[in-house]
Write a protein that holds these residues in place. Sequence first.
Motif, PDB file in Angstrom:
ATOM      1  N   ARG A  77      12.398  -5.213  -2.935  1.00  0.00           N
ATOM      2  CA  ARG A  77      11.394  -4.980  -3.971  1.00  0.00           C
ATOM      3  C   ARG A  77      10.115  -5.681  -3.552  1.00  0.00           C
ATOM      4  O   ARG A  77      10.080  -6.893  -3.380  1.00  0.00           O
ATOM      5  CB  ARG A  77      11.850  -5.497  -5.330  1.00  0.00           C
ATOM      6  CG  ARG A  77      10.818  -5.135  -6.428  1.00  0.00           C
ATOM      7  CD  ARG A  77      11.296  -5.410  -7.832  1.00  0.00           C
ATOM      8  NE  ARG A  77      12.512  -4.742  -8.214  1.00  0.00           N
ATOM      9  CZ  ARG A  77      12.601  -3.466  -8.630  1.00  0.00           C
ATOM     10  NH1 ARG A  77      11.514  -2.716  -8.683  1.00  0.00           N
ATOM     11  NH2 ARG A  77      13.758  -2.966  -8.985  1.00  0.00           N
ATOM     12  N   THR A  81       3.712  -4.684  -5.036  1.00  0.00           N
ATOM     13  CA  THR A  81       3.643  -3.461  -5.843  1.00  0.00           C
ATOM     14  C   THR A  81       4.765  -3.339  -6.863  1.00  0.00           C
ATOM     15  O   THR A  81       4.682  -2.522  -7.774  1.00  0.00           O
ATOM     16  CB  THR A  81       3.700  -2.218  -4.937  1.00  0.00           C
ATOM     17  OG1 THR A  81       4.997  -2.156  -4.312  1.00  0.00           O
ATOM     18  CG2 THR A  81       2.602  -2.247  -3.883  1.00  0.00           C
ATOM     19  N   GLU A  83       7.519  -1.994  -6.220  1.00  0.00           N
ATOM     20  CA  GLU A  83       8.315  -0.840  -5.830  1.00  0.00           C
ATOM     21  C   GLU A  83       9.522  -1.241  -4.996  1.00  0.00           C
ATOM     22  O   GLU A  83       9.470  -2.199  -4.225  1.00  0.00           O
ATOM     23  CB  GLU A  83       7.472   0.126  -4.991  1.00  0.00           C
ATOM     24  CG  GLU A  83       6.478   0.925  -5.776  1.00  0.00           C
ATOM     25  CD  GLU A  83       5.802   1.973  -4.893  1.00  0.00           C
ATOM     26  OE1 GLU A  83       6.491   2.597  -4.053  1.00  0.00           O
ATOM     27  OE2 GLU A  83       4.588   2.146  -5.043  1.00  0.00           O
TER      28      GLU A  83
END
Length: 160
Positions: A77, A81, A83
């Motif tokens: 992760r 970001t 993401e």
Amino acid sequence: MPRTWKPNVTVAAVVERDGKFLLIEEETSDGIRLNQPAGHLDPLESLEQAVVRETLEETGYDFTPTALVGMYMSRYRSARTGELVTYLRFAFCGTPGQYYPERPLDDGILRTMWLTRDEIAACRERHRSPLLLTCVDEYLAGKRAPLELLHTHVSVYEEV
């Protein structure tokens, strides 16, 4: 049509000399981290070409891959970001060649280091990849696959 999921393809070099492993210390979005010489597969190159290029760019050492240690998947992760990013890593072992001390290293690379397995294990919190120590341990366990296992079709080298 839905977007096709694709992992990031990366290569890594497990380079051992006199019981020590070649690592890089680099500035990342998560702070200063350690890793094997590693990076993304670029267009128009084979996996073997990518690991040779990345090792030279990040360490200043020529590298000759001799075997594939393993193929690994991990997920991370991004602190920047948020993401989830999946990596498919091809780790190669091989021999270091000529060293070019005057060669500038890739942006973000602070220095190269030679560390023992125990020194690497002692600083896990600084590892960029959760696979760093796994690759070293599997190399030390003798895991090897011949490079002939990999095949790059000629179409990879053609500009489109």
